[in-house]
Structure formats: C-alpha cells, structure tokens
Scaffold this motif. Structure first.
Motif, PDB file in Angstrom:
ATOM      1  N   UNK A  48       0.810  -1.215   0.000  1.00  0.00           N
ATOM      2  CA  UNK A  48       0.000   0.000   0.000  1.00  0.00           C
ATOM      3  C   UNK A  48       0.843   1.266   0.000  1.00  0.00           C
ATOM      4  N   UNK A  49       2.114   1.135  -0.348  1.00  0.00           N
ATOM      5  CA  UNK A  49       2.997   2.300  -0.472  1.00  0.00           C
ATOM      6  C   UNK A  49       2.956   2.832  -1.887  1.00  0.00           C
ATOM      7  N   UNK A  70       4.732   3.045  -7.653  1.00  0.00           N
ATOM      8  CA  UNK A  70       5.239   3.683  -8.870  1.00  0.00           C
ATOM      9  C   UNK A  70       6.315   2.819  -9.533  1.00  0.00           C
ATOM     10  N   UNK A  71       7.096   2.097  -8.725  1.00  0.00           N
ATOM     11  CA  UNK A  71       8.094   1.188  -9.295  1.00  0.00           C
ATOM     12  C   UNK A  71       7.412  -0.018  -9.924  1.00  0.00           C
ATOM     13  N   UNK A  96       5.152  11.035 -15.290  1.00  0.00           N
ATOM     14  CA  UNK A  96       3.757  10.678 -15.059  1.00  0.00           C
ATOM     15  C   UNK A  96       3.643   9.487 -14.110  1.00  0.00           C
ATOM     16  N   UNK A  97       4.540   8.527 -14.261  1.00  0.00           N
ATOM     17  CA  UNK A  97       4.537   7.363 -13.378  1.00  0.00           C
ATOM     18  C   UNK A  97       4.837   7.797 -11.946  1.00  0.00           C
ATOM     19  N   UNK A  98       5.804   8.691 -11.776  1.00  0.00           N
ATOM     20  CA  UNK A  98       6.169   9.160 -10.438  1.00  0.00           C
ATOM     21  C   UNK A  98       5.027   9.908  -9.776  1.00  0.00           C
ATOM     22  N   UNK A  99       4.222  10.591 -10.556  1.00  0.00           N
ATOM     23  CA  UNK A  99       3.145  11.382  -9.986  1.00  0.00           C
ATOM     24  C   UNK A  99       1.859  10.636  -9.738  1.00  0.00           C
ATOM     25  N   UNK A 100       1.671   9.510 -10.423  1.00  0.00           N
ATOM     26  CA  UNK A 100       0.362   8.876 -10.458  1.00  0.00           C
ATOM     27  C   UNK A 100      -0.132   8.375  -9.106  1.00  0.00           C
ATOM     28  N   UNK A 155      -2.825  -0.020  -7.553  1.00  0.00           N
ATOM     29  CA  UNK A 155      -2.414  -0.278  -6.187  1.00  0.00           C
ATOM     30  C   UNK A 155      -3.652  -0.608  -5.364  1.00  0.00           C
ATOM     31  N   UNK A 156      -3.491  -1.503  -4.398  1.00  0.00           N
ATOM     32  CA  UNK A 156      -4.610  -1.860  -3.527  1.00  0.00           C
ATOM     33  C   UNK A 156      -5.177  -0.612  -2.873  1.00  0.00           C
TER      34      UNK A 156
END
Length: 208
Positions: free
Chosen positions: A12-13, A18-19, A160-164, A199-200
């Motif tokens: 849940x992090x 993002x990774x 975008x991945x880092x921000x999502x 993500x959960x």
C-alpha cells in the motif's frame, strides 16, 4: 532478461507502486517481496545491505541493488525502455522530467502522500496542513495540464509514473479530486496504458 527483478515493497505504499507500475508498463518480469514494516523488517541487517536507509522500495536486478523510487524509475527506463519517451535525453525534455520527479519527492510527498499517511497508516502528521499543500499542488497541476496530455513532454514519461500513485489515491487521505477534471483525465490516461497495474485501495474517509 530471464531472471525476474525483485521488488521489495509494502503493497500500500505509493512509492513502491510507482516502481511496480513502471515494471509492468515496460513488460518486465518481476517478483514482489512484501516487507513487514510494522515489525521492523526494513531495518533488518539483510535488508539494510540492499537499502542502507531502511526504506522501501528497493530492487535487486540480477545482483544490482538500488533503493529510492525515483532513482529506480530512471534506472528501469534507461536500461530497459525501447522507446526514448520514458526517459528523454534532449536537454529541455530531460529537465522537464526531472522537474516533475522533484515535485514527486517534495510537493506530492508533503501533500497527498502525507495526508494519506495520516488516514491510512495513522502517522502523526499535521493532516490539515497536508491537505492544504495537496490542494495547492493540484491547483498548479490542473492549470498545467490544460491543453496537454502528459506532465513533462508530449508523450508519457517517468514523470507521469512518479506522480500517479499518490494523486490517484489522494481521496484515501481525505483530499477530494472532484474539483480537478484535468487531473482526473490525466489519471485515466495513465490507467488506460497497456499493462497498467493499480495499487490496492484503502477505505476512503468521508470528505468534509
């Protein structure tokens, strides 16, 4: 590559997600190793050899170990992306990507991430201040995304991945996304990408 990349994470992090999202979007084989953070697994000697600061996420790519989510995004895109858009080399485009990685590490962390830490994990932070910072960030992002599809360049990138993750899950921290239609449209574009993984989700608190 034949050996899956090991991803040490908490499920849940948002930093870990993002990774995982980047691994999935690149179609890379990976295995997740969930750490029991509540019982100090991230401070165990074996893990500290992988992540000296005792933080998740961390990866092990056939013996190359690396911690810090944004650093991992740079590594994965630079090593495995077949298209240059994920990590552009042209100086202006590269600078725009770096700017949003910095936003992810600062404004997103202090705003929607911190607000979610309070509501989901019970961390002792100033929730009202975090919500205020989140809305200040979202107002800037809402204006920035008008007339454009992606944060940094004309195509999707690691920015975008880092921000999502933390923005998509901002309501779990009590931050309403309803006033931000261009941000919500941006989130939907990411979720429509091939091989997207979510993500959960945690229960969303009632918004005041």
């Amino acid at each position: 590559m034949t050996t899956p990349i090991k991803l040490y994470r908490h499920p849940k992090s948002g930093h870990c997600h993002r990774v995982e999202l980047m691994l999935a979007l690149l179609g890379l084989p990976y295995e997740t190793i969930d750490l029991d953070l509540a019982n100090g697994a991230h401070k165990a000697p074996d893990f500290l050899r992988i992540s000296p600061f005792g933080l998740v996420p961390a990866i092990d790519d056939e013996g190359y170990v690396l911690a810090d989510s944004n650093a991992i995004l740079v590594y994965l895109a630079g090593t495995y992306a077949s298209a240059p858009n994920w990590l552009p080399r042209e100086p202006r485009a590269a600078a725009e990507v770096q700017r949003w990685l910095s936003v992810a590490a600062d404004n997103i962390y202090a705003g929607p991430c911190a607000a979610r830490l309070v509501k989901v994990f019970g961390v002792d932070l100033d929730h009202a201040a975090a919500v205020k910072k989140a809305h200040a960030l979202f107002k800037v992002m809402e204006a920035h995304l008008h007339g454009r599809d992606w944060l940094a360049t004309d195509t999707v990138s690691i920015a975008d991945v880092a921000g999502y993750s933390y923005i998509a899950h901002a309501p779990e921290g009590g931050v309403d996304l309803a006033p931000y239609p261009t941000i919500r449209a941006w989130l939907q574009r990411i979720e429509a990408l091939p091989r997207f993984v979510g993500m959960a989700r945690s229960p969303t608190p009632v918004l005041a």
